[in-house]
Motif scaffolding. Structure first.
Motif, PDB file in Angstrom:
ATOM      1  N   GLU A 194       0.827  -1.212   0.000  1.00 52.56           N
ATOM      2  CA  GLU A 194       0.000   0.000   0.000  1.00 52.56           C
ATOM      3  C   GLU A 194       0.861   1.262   0.000  1.00 52.56           C
ATOM      4  N   HIS A 195       1.966   1.231   0.740  1.00 52.02           N
ATOM      5  CA  HIS A 195       2.814   2.423   0.875  1.00 52.02           C
ATOM      6  C   HIS A 195       4.099   2.328   0.040  1.00 52.02           C
ATOM      7  N   ASP A 196       4.178   1.320  -0.805  1.00 55.38           N
ATOM      8  CA  ASP A 196       5.275   1.176  -1.764  1.00 55.38           C
ATOM      9  C   ASP A 196       6.643   1.184  -1.073  1.00 55.38           C
ATOM     10  N   LEU A 197       6.795   0.349  -0.050  1.00 53.34           N
ATOM     11  CA  LEU A 197       8.038   0.251   0.702  1.00 53.34           C
ATOM     12  C   LEU A 197       8.902  -0.886   0.173  1.00 53.34           C
ATOM     13  N   PHE A 198      10.209  -0.781   0.424  1.00 54.13           N
ATOM     14  CA  PHE A 198      11.106  -1.919   0.301  1.00 54.13           C
ATOM     15  C   PHE A 198      11.161  -2.623   1.661  1.00 54.13           C
ATOM     16  N   VAL A 199      11.557  -3.896   1.640  1.00 56.49           N
ATOM     17  CA  VAL A 199      11.750  -4.654   2.873  1.00 56.49           C
ATOM     18  C   VAL A 199      13.155  -5.230   2.887  1.00 56.49           C
ATOM     19  N   LEU A 200      13.844  -5.025   3.999  1.00 56.50           N
ATOM     20  CA  LEU A 200      15.091  -5.739   4.259  1.00 56.50           C
ATOM     21  C   LEU A 200      14.750  -6.786   5.315  1.00 56.50           C
ATOM     22  N   SER A 201      14.747  -8.048   4.902  1.00 54.46           N
ATOM     23  CA  SER A 201      14.330  -9.127   5.795  1.00 54.46           C
ATOM     24  C   SER A 201      15.556  -9.916   6.255  1.00 54.46           C
ATOM     25  N   ASP A 202      15.925  -9.706   7.517  1.00 53.63           N
ATOM     26  CA  ASP A 202      17.080 -10.372   8.111  1.00 53.63           C
ATOM     27  C   ASP A 202      16.603 -11.701   8.687  1.00 53.63           C
ATOM     28  N   GLU A 203      16.942 -12.793   7.995  1.00 55.83           N
ATOM     29  CA  GLU A 203      16.434 -14.115   8.367  1.00 55.83           C
ATOM     30  C   GLU A 203      17.558 -15.042   8.809  1.00 55.83           C
ATOM     31  N   ILE A 204      18.541 -14.475   9.506  1.00 54.45           N
ATOM     32  CA  ILE A 204      19.703 -15.244   9.936  1.00 54.45           C
ATOM     33  C   ILE A 204      19.323 -16.349  10.922  1.00 54.45           C
ATOM     34  N   TYR A 205      18.176 -16.183  11.612  1.00 54.19           N
ATOM     35  CA  TYR A 205      17.735 -17.189  12.588  1.00 54.19           C
ATOM     36  C   TYR A 205      16.598 -18.057  12.052  1.00 54.19           C
ATOM     37  N   ALA A 206      16.374 -18.050  10.750  1.00 53.97           N
ATOM     38  CA  ALA A 206      15.210 -18.746  10.184  1.00 53.97           C
ATOM     39  C   ALA A 206      15.142 -20.204  10.603  1.00 53.97           C
ATOM     40  N   GLU A 207      16.287 -20.887  10.621  1.00 52.84           N
ATOM     41  CA  GLU A 207      16.293 -22.311  10.935  1.00 52.84           C
ATOM     42  C   GLU A 207      15.991 -22.581  12.401  1.00 52.84           C
ATOM     43  N   LEU A 208      16.185 -21.569  13.245  1.00 58.87           N
ATOM     44  CA  LEU A 208      15.948 -21.726  14.683  1.00 58.87           C
ATOM     45  C   LEU A 208      14.517 -21.288  15.007  1.00 58.87           C
ATOM     46  N   THR A 209      13.555 -22.010  14.455  1.00 57.29           N
ATOM     47  CA  THR A 209      12.138 -21.793  14.688  1.00 57.29           C
ATOM     48  C   THR A 209      11.598 -23.052  15.351  1.00 57.29           C
ATOM     49  N   TYR A 210      10.982 -22.894  16.532  1.00 56.35           N
ATOM     50  CA  TYR A 210      10.648 -24.056  17.357  1.00 56.35           C
ATOM     51  C   TYR A 210       9.186 -24.458  17.287  1.00 56.35           C
ATOM     52  N   GLU A 211       8.337 -23.593  16.772  1.00 56.65           N
ATOM     53  CA  GLU A 211       6.927 -23.931  16.598  1.00 56.65           C
ATOM     54  C   GLU A 211       6.525 -23.617  15.165  1.00 56.65           C
ATOM     55  N   GLY A 212       6.022 -24.611  14.454  1.00 56.36           N
ATOM     56  CA  GLY A 212       5.681 -24.417  13.050  1.00 56.36           C
ATOM     57  C   GLY A 212       6.945 -24.305  12.215  1.00 56.36           C
ATOM     58  N   THR A 213       6.812 -23.717  11.059  1.00 56.64           N
ATOM     59  CA  THR A 213       7.942 -23.530  10.154  1.00 56.64           C
ATOM     60  C   THR A 213       8.113 -22.049   9.844  1.00 56.64           C
ATOM     61  N   HIS A 214       9.330 -21.666   9.557  1.00 49.79           N
ATOM     62  CA  HIS A 214       9.620 -20.275   9.246  1.00 49.79           C
ATOM     63  C   HIS A 214       8.957 -19.873   7.928  1.00 49.79           C
ATOM     64  N   CYS A 215       8.388 -18.683   7.932  1.00 51.05           N
ATOM     65  CA  CYS A 215       7.816 -18.109   6.706  1.00 51.05           C
ATOM     66  C   CYS A 215       8.567 -16.828   6.388  1.00 51.05           C
ATOM     67  N   SER A 216       9.034 -16.704   5.163  1.00 51.58           N
ATOM     68  CA  SER A 216       9.701 -15.488   4.704  1.00 51.58           C
ATOM     69  C   SER A 216       8.690 -14.582   4.028  1.00 51.58           C
ATOM     70  N   ILE A 217       8.763 -13.294   4.324  1.00 50.65           N
ATOM     71  CA  ILE A 217       7.854 -12.353   3.677  1.00 50.65           C
ATOM     72  C   ILE A 217       8.091 -12.307   2.166  1.00 50.65           C
ATOM     73  N   ALA A 218       9.298 -12.677   1.729  1.00 49.36           N
ATOM     74  CA  ALA A 218       9.595 -12.687   0.293  1.00 49.36           C
ATOM     75  C   ALA A 218       8.818 -13.763  -0.453  1.00 49.36           C
TER      76      ALA A 218
END
Length: 387
Positions: A194-218
């Motif tokens: 809606e606001h035409d933003l960029f996203v910087l998504s720092d997912e260095i801890y993606a693998e360390l997810t303990y409930e469910g699975t990691h979802c990337s906004i990308a």
């Protein structure tokens, strides 16, 4: 002071040193300190990964690589990301000197002076200074323990102005251990588009997810073309000192990032790249074992804090707990200093992660069960002195 020093960059001089490092320095001057402050795995890089490095040296792999990194490593990274429902081509990958370099060159690519960067707080300590060094203006977006420190669409909207350009996401979160579900991210993605933003998504801890699975906004519709995804080998593969990170982004964005990388870094060290290639190809079993041990420690430390009367939301990612110490009547700094001096336990005061961290402390459980148990006993002893 030499008057020459007055001519140093006022921007750089105005940036405070890392609040985390100050407590590390204090702890290093003391004996018998248990550190819950270091954001680093206590595991040694698996042997087969180290061996791959040794073997690469024996074979004479001591040269520069392509600026983007070894082609086979970039292919392995693209293949690895498929496991997170992300479809990137190897040409959309650049290998960097840790995730830190990737954050720096991404912000320098995306920003012009005066642009505002929206940073959910509490936040990793590098985002604000890296934004300032890139000419941008950091704008904190509050998150709250009642929401498990997840970013909400309403909080984000409240901070958007005509100068807003980039949203930084770090989930799983350093310092809170919070995660964002796919539903959470869809609401954020709507605001971003809606606001035409960029996203910087720092997912260095993606693998360390303990409930469910990691979802990337990308991975969400309409988000890949406006997202720079940052990750690396440090946390999940216990390779902090190897300094191998990566950024993935649409080719048009990555080509600009690559110019900065070419002129400032040239390429990441080939030996580290060879080790990273081995980790991605053959290191998933060790990674899963490490994640299970982190999960055990996570349950232990949260249970310990709650039993001693400190509220602590359940961290569902990364390897940090973020207990609430407001009931003690102390500030975060006072609590951390008192705990260190009285009980020889080092934690990080929450205020170094932004105003929203005041009243909390960050405790890393990337240390042994035995050390965590001893630390909990010492923290409880310190709390008794305050009652």
């Amino acid at each position: 002071m030499n008057p020459l020093y007055d001519r140093l960059s006022p921007v750089v001089k105005s940036i405070p040193p890392s609040g985390i490092r100050r407590f590390f320095d204090l702890a290093n001057q003391m004996e018998d300190v248990i550190s819950l402050g270091v954001g680093e795995p206590d595991f040694v890089t698996p042997w087969h990964v180290r061996e791959a490095c040794f073997y690469s040296l024996e074979r004479g792999f001591t040269t520069y690589t392509s600026n983007k990194g070894l082609p086979e490593l970039r292919s392995a990274i693209a293949d690895y990301l498929h496991g997170f429902n992300l479809n990137y081509h190897p040409e959309e990958v650049v290998v960097t000197v840790g995730g830190s370099e990737a954050i720096d060159i991404a912000l320098r690519t995306l920003l012009v002076p005066g642009d505002e960067v929206l940073i959910p707080e509490p936040a990793y300590v590098s985002y604000n200074p890296c934004t300032i060094l890139a000419g941008g203006t950091p704008v904190g977006v509050p998150t709250y323990a009642e929401d498990e420190f997840r970013l909400t669409a309403d909080s984000l909207r409240a901070k958007i102005t005509p100068r807003s350009k980039v949203l930084i996401l770090c989930y799983p979160s350093n310092p809170t251990g919070a995660i964002m579900s796919e539903t959470d991210l869809k609401a954020i993605a709507e605001v971003v588009i809606e606001h035409d933003l960029f996203v910087l998504s720092d997912e260095i801890y993606a693998e360390l997810t303990y409930e469910g699975t990691h979802c990337s906004i990308a991975s969400l519709p309409g988000m890949k073309e406006r997202t720079v995804l940052i990750s690396g080998m440090s946390k999940a593969f216990a390779m902090t000192g190897w300094r191998i990170g990566y950024a993935v982004a649409p080719q048009e964005i990555l080509n600009v990032m690559l110019k900065i990388h070419q002129y400032t870094i040239l390429c990441a060290p080939i030996m580290g790249q060879m080790a990273a290639l081995e980790a991605l190809r053959n290191g998933r079993a060790e990674k899963e074992k490490m994640v299970e041990r982190y999960n055990q420690r996570r349950r232990l430390i949260v249970k310990g804090f709650r039993e001693m009367g400190l509220a602590c939301h359940e961290p569902k990612g990364a390897f940090y707990a973020f207990p609430d110490i407001r009931s003690t009547g102390l500030t975060s700094e006072e609590f951390a200093e008192g705990l260190l001096n009285h009980s020889r336990v080092a934690v990080v005061p929450g205020n170094v992660f932004g105003d929203g961290g005041e009243g909390f402390v960050r405790c890393s459980y990337a240390t042994s069960v035995e050390q965590i148990q001893k630390a909990l006993e010492r923290i409880d002893d310190f709390l008794q002195t305050l009652r």
